[in-house]
Design a protein around this motif. Structure first.
Motif, mmCIF file in Angstrom:
data_model
loop_
_atom_site.group_PDB
_atom_site.id
_atom_site.type_symbol
_atom_site.label_atom_id
_atom_site.label_comp_id
_atom_site.label_asym_id
_atom_site.label_seq_id
_atom_site.Cartn_x
_atom_site.Cartn_y
_atom_site.Cartn_z
ATOM 1 N N LEU A 76 39.949 -61.914 -16.873
ATOM 2 C CA LEU A 76 40.225 -62.560 -18.167
ATOM 3 C C LEU A 76 40.893 -61.592 -19.145
ATOM 4 C CD1 LEU A 76 37.026 -64.753 -18.761
ATOM 5 C CD2 LEU A 76 39.394 -65.552 -18.564
ATOM 6 N N ARG A 77 40.454 -60.331 -19.124
ATOM 7 C CA ARG A 77 41.091 -59.332 -20.002
ATOM 8 C C ARG A 77 42.555 -59.140 -19.619
ATOM 9 N NH1 ARG A 77 36.300 -56.103 -19.083
ATOM 10 N NH2 ARG A 77 34.840 -56.341 -20.829
ATOM 11 N N TYR A 78 42.830 -59.134 -18.313
ATOM 12 C CA TYR A 78 44.208 -58.995 -17.834
ATOM 13 C C TYR A 78 45.050 -60.189 -18.315
ATOM 14 C CZ TYR A 78 48.160 -58.551 -14.618
ATOM 15 O OH TYR A 78 49.427 -58.433 -14.095
ATOM 16 N N PHE A 79 44.453 -61.373 -18.268
ATOM 17 C CA PHE A 79 45.095 -62.608 -18.724
ATOM 18 C C PHE A 79 45.455 -62.499 -20.209
ATOM 19 C CE2 PHE A 79 44.580 -66.790 -20.698
ATOM 20 C CZ PHE A 79 45.398 -67.600 -19.930
ATOM 21 N N THR A 101 44.765 -65.541 -11.893
ATOM 22 C CA THR A 101 43.596 -65.218 -12.722
ATOM 23 C C THR A 101 42.316 -65.810 -12.146
ATOM 24 O OG1 THR A 101 45.001 -65.166 -14.702
ATOM 25 C CG2 THR A 101 42.618 -65.349 -15.047
ATOM 26 N N ASN A 102 41.305 -64.976 -12.063
ATOM 27 C CA ASN A 102 39.956 -65.420 -11.699
ATOM 28 C C ASN A 102 39.192 -65.597 -13.010
ATOM 29 O OD1 ASN A 102 37.337 -65.776 -10.901
ATOM 30 N ND2 ASN A 102 37.227 -63.953 -9.595
ATOM 31 N N PHE A 103 39.067 -66.846 -13.458
ATOM 32 C CA PHE A 103 38.488 -67.101 -14.779
ATOM 33 C C PHE A 103 36.973 -66.914 -14.804
ATOM 34 C CE2 PHE A 103 42.550 -69.384 -14.933
ATOM 35 C CZ PHE A 103 43.059 -68.894 -16.131
ATOM 36 N N GLN A 104 36.382 -66.608 -13.657
ATOM 37 C CA GLN A 104 34.952 -66.304 -13.617
ATOM 38 C C GLN A 104 34.698 -64.804 -13.713
ATOM 39 O OE1 GLN A 104 33.119 -69.089 -13.622
ATOM 40 N NE2 GLN A 104 35.106 -70.149 -13.445
ATOM 41 N N ASP A 105 35.784 -64.034 -13.791
ATOM 42 C CA ASP A 105 35.655 -62.577 -13.782
ATOM 43 C C ASP A 105 36.153 -62.021 -15.109
ATOM 44 O OD1 ASP A 105 35.375 -59.988 -12.022
ATOM 45 O OD2 ASP A 105 37.330 -59.823 -13.013
ATOM 46 N N ALA A 151 36.432 -52.311 -9.564
ATOM 47 C CA ALA A 151 36.292 -53.369 -8.551
ATOM 48 C C ALA A 151 36.966 -54.645 -9.040
ATOM 49 C CB ALA A 151 34.824 -53.627 -8.241
ATOM 50 N N PRO A 152 38.296 -54.623 -9.198
ATOM 51 C CA PRO A 152 38.997 -55.824 -9.690
ATOM 52 C C PRO A 152 38.824 -56.987 -8.721
ATOM 53 C CG PRO A 152 40.565 -54.215 -8.824
ATOM 54 C CD PRO A 152 39.235 -53.534 -8.863
ATOM 55 N N ASN A 153 38.366 -58.103 -9.260
ATOM 56 C CA ASN A 153 38.103 -59.271 -8.426
ATOM 57 C C ASN A 153 39.230 -60.305 -8.553
ATOM 58 O OD1 ASN A 153 36.484 -60.569 -6.547
ATOM 59 N ND2 ASN A 153 35.415 -61.773 -8.120
ATOM 60 N N PHE A 154 40.443 -59.795 -8.713
ATOM 61 C CA PHE A 154 41.604 -60.693 -8.814
ATOM 62 C C PHE A 154 42.828 -59.971 -8.248
ATOM 63 C CE2 PHE A 154 41.526 -58.105 -12.593
ATOM 64 C CZ PHE A 154 42.839 -57.821 -12.875
#
Length: 425
Positions: free
Chosen positions: A387-390, A379-383, A136-139
């Motif tokens: 963050l791992r993708y970043f 990037t969704n920094f709350q997810d 469920a990627p949120n970005f």
């Protein structure tokens, strides 16, 4: 030869952002991601139109921006692509990048096209970031950046219309009044020693007018300025034959007309066959109207249109130029470009859009570049998954290694535009 120039700003369309969306149907309570991709941004395209002769249009409008791509939507609906912006230019147009001063395109033939600023790629929706461990990627990915640049358009003009006639009959004065050209004007022979050119704009039409050096007998043999004169006459589509109808210098307008046509004929038979319209200049100095009537009668019998004018008093010039502009549409088009020169080209794709700069600045480290801007926007920094993708992006692009080479330590501050974080390996 005359170079018509214009400086304009072009910007392609930004790519649409990918969507973050999940299926929320009645019988699918925990549906997977279904965010669609963003549309591609429109390109800025230059295309040759042989019906154009000048860069007149680009003097009034300076900024051209293509349409951006539409953002993606739920239910895997992709955003619409932005429409390309096609700018029409005359044959023989060179597009030069202002920053590098290098040539992007040399557009010579009808239909030639060149993409000057490429639209941004559409961002991927969150459906692309689903994995067995990240269901469920949120970005999603933001759209690609638009390309923008100032460009210089250069058109090497060959005159459509040539002003011919003996020296001091008023050719330079005519050019100075009907165009923005500023030729040297004086009351002596051979004032004009090289062709002066200007653009005539009348009734929503335009053409290039040349004031060609005055002709003398023996020009076809290279006497005086003859050969230079005749080479420029060769390239024109129509001639305005200027005669001094007043005879103030003791010249006979009828005789002058025939002598110049003899020189044209001796040099090249085709020159004497070019369409000519006669400008009977200096009517304000006429002692007798009978002189003009007699001249008009004889010339009309020979098939020539005669326009009585006074260049000094700006009389009759508008009617003459309007007639010439309409006549040019009837004459078969001839190429107005020369063979392509040897240029050093610059490919717009080889720009700085893909560069990432890593540097140390005082007590912190700075990471900049278009890909970094796009990464932050995506990037969704709350997810945690986002963050791992970043973090993986920074490692795969070698940015972490560059930071280590610069001496970064745990707890040091890293700045990415408005975003800051503390580094820990």
């Amino acid at each position: 030869m005359f170079v018509d120039k214009a400086r304009i700003f072009v910007k392609s369309g930004k790519g649409g952002d990918g969507a973050v969306s999940f299926r929320r149907e009645k019988y699918v309570p925990a549906g997977g991601p279904d965010g669609g991709d963003g549309g591609r941004g429109g390109d800025i395209v230059f295309e040759v139109d042989e019906g154009l002769r000048t860069l007149m249009d680009f003097r009034y409008k300076k900024k051209y921006i293509a349409e951006s791509g539409e953002n993606g939507k739920g239910k895997k609906m992709h955003g619409r692509d932005g429409e390309d912006l096609i700018l029409k230019v005359p044959p023989g147009t060179i597009v030069r990048d202002e920053k590098t001063n290098l040539i992007i395109a040399d557009l010579t033939k009808h239909g030639d096209r060149a993409v000057i600023a490429k639209g941004g790629r559409g961002g991927r929706g969150n459906t692309h970031f689903a994995t067995p461990t990240r269901q469920a990627p949120n970005f999603a990915e933001s759209g690609g950046h638009a390309e923008e640049r100032w460009v210089i358009l250069e058109l090497k003009l060959l005159a459509d219309v040539g002003l011919v006639g003996f020296p001091n009959v008023g050719k330079s004065t005519i050019l100075s009044i009907v165009t923005s050209a500023k030729p040297k004007i004086a009351n002596y022979h051979f004032t004009t020693i090289t062709p002066n050119l200007g653009v005539v704009e009348i009734n929503h039409k335009s053409f290039v007018l040349a004031d060609i050096p005055g002709l003398i007998e023996g020009a076809h043999e290279g006497i005086g300025l003859g050969l230079e004169f005749l080479r420029h006459v060769e390239r024109t589509k129509l001639l305005i034959h200027v005669v001094d109808i007043s005879g103030t210098e003791g010249r006979d307008p009828m005789e002058d007309f025939h002598r110049i046509n003899e020189e044209l004929k001796h040099y090249d038979e085709k020159l004497s066959q070019k369409y000519q319209v006669i400008a009977a200049n200096k009517i304000d100095l006429l002692e007798s109207e009978e002189t003009l009537r007699k001249f008009q009668t004889v010339m009309k019998e020979k098939g020539y249109e005669v326009f009585p004018i006074s260049a000094a008093a700006n009389k009759g010039l508008r009617e003459l130029m309007a007639f010439v502009a309409n006549k040019l549409d009837e004459i078969e088009e001839t190429p107005i470009y020369e063979e392509a020169e040897t240029f050093q080209y610059y490919a717009p794709e080889e720009n700085e859009n893909h560069k990432i700069i890593v540097r140390r600045e005082n007590d912190y480290y700075v990471i900049e570049g278009k890909p970094i801007e796009k990464l932050i926007n995506s990037t969704n920094f709350q997810d945690m998954d986002s963050l791992r993708y970043f973090q993986n992006f920074l490692r795969k692009r070698g940015i972490v290694d560059e930071l280590k080479e610069l001496g970064i330590q745990d707890g040091d501050t890293v700045k990415m535009y408005d975003f800051e974080f503390e580094y820990y390996d």
